[in-house]
Design a protein around this motif. Sequence first.
Motif, PDB file in Angstrom:
ATOM      1  N   GLY A 157       0.814  -1.212   0.000  1.00  0.00           N
ATOM      2  CA  GLY A 157       0.000   0.000   0.000  1.00  0.00           C
ATOM      3  C   GLY A 157       0.840   1.250   0.000  1.00  0.00           C
ATOM      4  O   GLY A 157       2.006   1.254   0.433  1.00  0.00           O
ATOM      5  N   ARG A 162      -0.671   4.706   4.468  1.00  0.00           N
ATOM      6  CA  ARG A 162      -0.462   3.901   5.679  1.00  0.00           C
ATOM      7  C   ARG A 162      -0.047   4.779   6.862  1.00  0.00           C
ATOM      8  O   ARG A 162      -0.471   4.552   8.001  1.00  0.00           O
ATOM      9  N   ILE A 182       0.306  -2.423   8.519  1.00  0.00           N
ATOM     10  CA  ILE A 182      -0.932  -2.107   7.806  1.00  0.00           C
ATOM     11  C   ILE A 182      -0.806  -2.559   6.357  1.00  0.00           C
ATOM     12  O   ILE A 182       0.194  -2.293   5.692  1.00  0.00           O
ATOM     13  N   ILE A 184      -2.946  -2.211   2.761  1.00  0.00           N
ATOM     14  CA  ILE A 184      -4.051  -1.548   2.064  1.00  0.00           C
ATOM     15  C   ILE A 184      -4.685  -2.557   1.121  1.00  0.00           C
ATOM     16  O   ILE A 184      -3.997  -3.261   0.374  1.00  0.00           O
ATOM     17  N   TRP A 333      -8.344  -1.521   4.654  1.00  0.00           N
ATOM     18  CA  TRP A 333      -7.061  -1.768   5.312  1.00  0.00           C
ATOM     19  C   TRP A 333      -7.179  -2.912   6.309  1.00  0.00           C
ATOM     20  O   TRP A 333      -8.273  -3.270   6.752  1.00  0.00           O
ATOM     21  N   GLN A 360      -5.541   5.928  -3.513  1.00  0.00           N
ATOM     22  CA  GLN A 360      -4.824   5.882  -2.239  1.00  0.00           C
ATOM     23  C   GLN A 360      -4.338   7.273  -1.838  1.00  0.00           C
ATOM     24  O   GLN A 360      -4.396   7.649  -0.660  1.00  0.00           O
TER      25      GLN A 360
END
Length: 481
Positions: A157, A162, A182, A184, A333, A360
């Motif tokens: 991601g 993030r 994390i 995505i 997420w 994003q």
Amino acid sequence: MWKPDRLSDQTLFQQIADDLERRISYGEFPAGSLLPSERKLAEQLGVNRSTVIQAYAELRAHGIIESRSGSGTRVSKYKWGATPKHTPNWHRYAEGGNFLPNLPFLRRIREALGHNQTLIDFASGELAGDLSPVEEINLLMSEHEYTSYLGYDNPQGYIPLRQALVAYLKQYRGIQTTEESILITSGSQQSLYLITQCLLSPGDAVAIEDPSYCYSLPMFQSAGLRLFRLPVDDKGVRPDDIRSLYKKHRIKMVFINPNFQNPTGAVLDAERRKELLDVASELGLPIVEDDPFSLTAYDGVPPKPLKSIDPIGSVLYIGSFSKIAASGLRIGWMVAPHSVVERLADARQQMDFGLSVIPQRVAAQFLKSAYFVPHLERLRMHLLYKRDLLIEALHKELHELVSFTVPQGGLHLWCKIIPEVNDNKLLEEAIRRGVIFVPGSVYGSESGYVRFTYARARADEIGPGISKFSAALQEARVNKY
């Protein structure tokens, strides 16, 4: 859906014949496949049945289709002349494979919404356009540069997103995490798909809520998982049920939606949350927490996620923009241990090389902008208003024929139909009268429950929509079978 042009110089039947021939040549209708009946196609295209009869006659004259009494009209197996030319049996391929299709009710709902844009929509689990931050996102896109790089991004991601999520999760959900923990995704469903495909194996037993959104997702069956149910009451699931399922079936994972659960709207009781985490710790069980609705809490005080009080890292936390901003952004997420994130990011790279960087970037800017909090306040206000309109309409139109618990957040109202009723009959009657909903059996409940989603329909449609549903219910009660 294509429809003939009534202003064209070409006759309607010839336009229909040409369109069907084109679709046959493209493989949409393979050799030997059944075509729609004359009556059904006429309804779909908004023409007289005689017009479709003429179109079919034209295609039969060219040997493209053939009709047999009692068997309907099919595409000819030798449609391009006397010499047999075999096309692949696409229906057999479409019916094969490991990935199962959606449930029949969901396919029927999608078909009905596609064919009739005027249906009052209590089925779609997404925000209406006027509840999404369209103006705010347009402003952000005009203020920032989004096209400096259009190559593949990090499969885990976009790093600034993030980083923005680290701050968001700490401020709004009480979750402490890092950008390395994390992943995505394109939304909650992709998160669930990655978990079922990469962290579990065919034959594994998992626990899901009953009723549950997860039950409506064939991806669980496609992965070969054995599903065991956790009954949901007004306080959520009972932790002791998890211990019992573990002893009987050695479940390997628990899937839960503890805040304004879909479809019931229930919130997991605070004491049960602690007990649930204790059970997970005792058994070494991972919990997948899907938390799409928390920030819609109408009192402005969202319930805390399990992840925020998880002391040992038992919880995989899933979130998304779909229910608080816009489903079309396709941004979700997952917060998980870094080893899990790496495994799932690797799988994601095999699937699609990562999400588009543009949405994003938009999401990252929106989370950090001054627009975010006012949008949430406006969203909660409008959802509360629509919820109250729905409850008022149910009391007015259905009196003692339904029962429900008033949700304090989320997008849905879970409703029990008091008289016995056939789900299929009720849905078809409702569609015929111009309104659509999701039968409760889609979520694993017994017949006689419905889920009304009030985020999609306009405010001025809610009262008339419930009136149409009431008429459909009366008809379904008279003709049960």
